[in-house]
Design a protein around this motif. Sequence first.
Motif, mmCIF file in Angstrom:
data_model
loop_
_atom_site.group_PDB
_atom_site.id
_atom_site.type_symbol
_atom_site.label_atom_id
_atom_site.label_comp_id
_atom_site.label_asym_id
_atom_site.label_seq_id
_atom_site.Cartn_x
_atom_site.Cartn_y
_atom_site.Cartn_z
ATOM 1 N N VAL A 215 0.935 -1.124 -0.040
ATOM 2 C CA VAL A 215 0.141 -0.101 0.023
ATOM 3 C C VAL A 215 1.136 1.218 -0.099
ATOM 4 O O VAL A 215 0.465 2.350 -0.691
ATOM 5 N N LEU A 216 2.005 1.147 0.653
ATOM 6 C CA LEU A 216 2.881 2.284 0.703
ATOM 7 C C LEU A 216 3.555 2.488 -0.627
ATOM 8 O O LEU A 216 3.499 3.641 -1.116
ATOM 9 N N PHE B 124 2.333 1.863 -3.628
ATOM 10 C CA PHE B 124 1.371 2.412 -4.552
ATOM 11 C C PHE B 124 1.133 3.887 -4.237
ATOM 12 O O PHE B 124 0.930 4.450 -4.889
ATOM 13 N N SER B 125 0.889 4.020 -2.993
ATOM 14 C CA SER B 125 0.579 5.471 -2.338
ATOM 15 C C SER B 125 1.718 6.541 -2.919
ATOM 16 O O SER B 125 1.388 7.620 -3.378
ATOM 17 N N LEU B 126 2.903 5.805 -2.759
ATOM 18 C CA LEU B 126 4.034 6.826 -3.163
ATOM 19 C C LEU B 126 4.243 6.956 -4.687
ATOM 20 O O LEU B 126 4.657 8.102 -5.110
ATOM 21 N N LEU B 127 3.764 6.085 -5.437
ATOM 22 C CA LEU B 127 3.780 6.074 -6.895
ATOM 23 C C LEU B 127 2.712 7.207 -7.191
ATOM 24 O O LEU B 127 3.223 8.144 -7.996
ATOM 25 N N LYS B 128 1.526 7.173 -6.521
ATOM 26 C CA LYS B 128 0.333 8.119 -6.838
ATOM 27 C C LYS B 128 0.844 9.335 -6.396
ATOM 28 O O LYS B 128 0.801 10.566 -6.980
ATOM 29 N N SER B 129 1.158 9.695 -5.193
ATOM 30 C CA SER B 129 1.378 10.862 -4.466
ATOM 31 C C SER B 129 2.740 11.671 -4.828
ATOM 32 O O SER B 129 2.664 12.763 -4.872
ATOM 33 N N VAL B 130 3.799 10.650 -4.745
ATOM 34 C CA VAL B 130 4.951 11.307 -4.747
ATOM 35 C C VAL B 130 5.732 11.185 -6.334
ATOM 36 O O VAL B 130 6.019 12.156 -6.896
ATOM 37 N N VAL C 4 4.214 10.529 -9.376
ATOM 38 C CA VAL C 4 3.623 10.765 -10.469
ATOM 39 C C VAL C 4 3.212 12.473 -10.059
ATOM 40 O O VAL C 4 3.149 13.025 -10.824
ATOM 41 N N ILE D 37 13.209 6.813 -1.193
ATOM 42 C CA ILE D 37 12.522 7.326 -0.065
ATOM 43 C C ILE D 37 11.630 6.296 0.203
ATOM 44 O O ILE D 37 11.619 6.115 1.547
ATOM 45 N N PHE E 153 6.065 -0.964 -7.471
ATOM 46 C CA PHE E 153 5.436 -0.044 -7.983
ATOM 47 C C PHE E 153 6.414 1.214 -8.422
ATOM 48 O O PHE E 153 5.711 2.170 -9.396
#
Lengths: 275, 262
Positions: free
Chosen positions: B113-114, B116-122, B124, B136, B208
Amino acid sequence: MLKRFAGWLMSTPATLLVVLLLIVPVAATIATTFGDPRGPFAPYVDFFTSSFRRAVLWRTVEIASITTVIALFVGFLTAFVVSRAPGRLKSILIIAAVFPLLTGVVVRSFAWLIILGKNGILNNFLLWLGVTEKPLTMLYTEGSVIVAMVYLFVPLMILTLVGVLEGIPDDLLQASASLGATPSATFRQVVFPLAVPGLIVGAVLVFTGSFTSYATPQLLGGERQMVMGTLLYQRAMVAFDWQGASTVAAIMVVVTVAVVLGMTRIARRLNPMST
Amino acid sequence: MKQPLHPLLIAFAVVVFFFLVAPLVIILGAAVSDTTFLTFPPRGISGRWFVKVFEMAAFRRTIVTSLQIAFLATGFALLIGLPAAYALNRFRIQLPHWLSTVFVLPILVPEIVLGFSLLKSVQVAADLPVFSTLVIGHTLIVLPYAVRVISASLSAFDFSMEEAAVSLGSPPLKTFFTIVLPNVRSAVIAAFILAFITSINDVSVSLFLTGPGVSTLPIQILAHVEQFFDPVIASVSVLLMLLTVGVMAVVELTLGLTFLAK
């Protein structure tokens, strides 16, 4: 005043990193699932009305639960033997448990690919024994995922429990024996209750670890045995359905947190050493 | 006097340890097999699959990337984790209780989950390069080791030693390096090793975050296995195991291996 300031100053970089790059992104992922234009719960309605995704969630819970139960049983008995082993042998056994743990998940899952494959070691062995006429299909079944997961998590369980079991004073076991308890009665009535907090810690580690795993189910289960981790990847990187992926992620977080908090509560209530 | 163990229990433990060690022996056997497919027991002995690993650019590149990320992430995690662990123990009374909980959070959040979230928020949203996002992500997953292992050791440290040095005129920074750090040396080494191994072997976060041209070794292994079933992967696995053996030797020499069971 100065001390308070110094303390904050030294802990700030690490705190900032966790807050800005872990809490905020993960919270954002969960938040987007409630910001759907069709309504706040629409992604969850999608998830739970899809029989395929419900089956994935159920399969993941099933695999994680079975893995946890087997790892608890195997880990507890083995850890008990290790904790009673004489000094030198004990160090060797601990090394034998630490080494797989330090070997990566990919490597350890890959080993089972060689063992369980159509032309794998186990099939060759069974053919040679004459147990079966033609090779059995063992890969890409729920069983193959569970076997590899148990292999993955048993060392963790052993190491968690050896520490706990070594903390049980020998005096207690001697007292139990001198009062007439058989070894198995001592094991059930003295050792087991004292190990319960450790068993719960181990169960939490194994359940959350297997519930959120990716590499093992991907290698040994493939598309046929999709679990939450592989579904998350498939939604995000193959289907580019980020809303669907975020929903899977949110459900994984909720289950993980619920299991951790629930089990910690139970552990606190059951700990015979507390009060 | 210890009660003797039931023979059945001992037999059970023997089977379990066989189950733990056998798959690793099988990988070793498959890696040296002189065949083009994976097999055990090995047919013929050959080192050509080890040579092959280094002949393939994808493996060469990802081995270097994985080592770079592991060193950087572990270094960063210790750099910010050590002061945090110090502050949490030294200023325990002055700091709020929830602060130590912050460092447990990375363990509560599933790694995948981390990632995937890093891919989306950081990666991209903030348009950060692939390599930086990987560093990171890895720093975040190894930070709890740094903070918790060092913190556990510092909780047994007697801070009056530090106060004695300061009251005798030693400057605070010098006191930290000459009094505090030597006392938690083994914890720092342990934290470094656990963090390094975790980073080198990570799949879920890297999954991711790897992008065009930049990948890590475990992700490359996964990609290779999906297409080929040759002994190259067994050879890479053996190389990774050798790294683990090297690390364990360092632990044994500095701390004693039973340290890890605590």
